[in-house]
Design a protein around this motif. Structure first.
Motif, PDB file in Angstrom:
ATOM      1  N   GLU A 111       1.019  -1.365  -0.258  1.00 55.96           N
ATOM      2  CA  GLU A 111       0.304  -0.169  -0.181  1.00 55.96           C
ATOM      3  C   GLU A 111       0.530   1.059  -0.193  1.00 55.96           C
ATOM      4  N   GLY A 145      -0.640   5.419  -0.744  1.00 52.19           N
ATOM      5  CA  GLY A 145      -1.259   6.250   0.415  1.00 52.19           C
ATOM      6  C   GLY A 145      -0.210   7.589   0.489  1.00 52.19           C
ATOM      7  N   ASP A 188      -0.289   9.071   3.564  1.00 52.37           N
ATOM      8  CA  ASP A 188       0.116   9.606   5.241  1.00 52.37           C
ATOM      9  C   ASP A 188       1.275   9.817   5.145  1.00 52.37           C
ATOM     10  N   SER A 193       3.856   7.615   3.538  1.00 52.82           N
ATOM     11  CA  SER A 193       3.526   7.403   2.435  1.00 52.82           C
ATOM     12  C   SER A 193       4.504   7.770   1.469  1.00 52.82           C
TER      13      SER A 193
END
Length: 137
Positions: A102, A106, A108, A111
């Motif tokens: 992931e 992302g 955040d 990320s």
């Protein structure tokens, strides 16, 4: 050269894991910096990396493929400073692999986009590696 693993500053030493307050991490980072003449910091927490950006002379961005990151995770050595046993670390592998899958999706502080933005804005020396250097001949 001193080594600082941001995982140790980002998380409280409790189970289940809980993030340490950012101000507590800042205090620990500043203490580390006062005690060291030369250092290497490893970590993926952009909000903590930002606290080091004016002290850093160089950054290295490991921009590997998802497949290479997963292979690295599966082949990583046991980290006794994080896990009591190799088995305990291996029990966390599936969660780590899921996070890696992931990573580029992302937005955040851990990320790809956050890391890329930090790298692009950094004003000092910087390098990107897109493959493991041990594999290069």
């Amino acid at each position: 050269m001193a080594h600082l693993d941001l995982d140790l500053l980002a998380w409280l030493p409790i189970s289940p894991p809980e993030r340490r307050p950012i101000e507590e991490s800042r205090i620990r980072i500043n203490s580390f910096l006062r005690e060291q003449n030369g250092w290497v910091v490893e970590g993926c927490y952009t909000e903590l990396l930002v606290l080091l950006k004016h002290e850093a002379t160089e950054i290295i961005f490991m921009d590997l493929s998802v497949e290479q990151c997963i292979l690295n995770a599966k082949n990583r050595p046991w980290e006794p400073h994080k896990y009591k046993t190799q088995e305990a670390e291996d029990a966390n592998l599936e969660m780590l692999v899921s996070w890696i899958r992931e990573y580029k999706l992302g937005s955040d502080a851990v990320s790809y986009q956050s890391h890329r933005n930090f790298y692009d804005a950094f004003q000092g020396n910087k390098r990107i590696y897109t493959e493991n250097q041990a594999n290069k001949h």
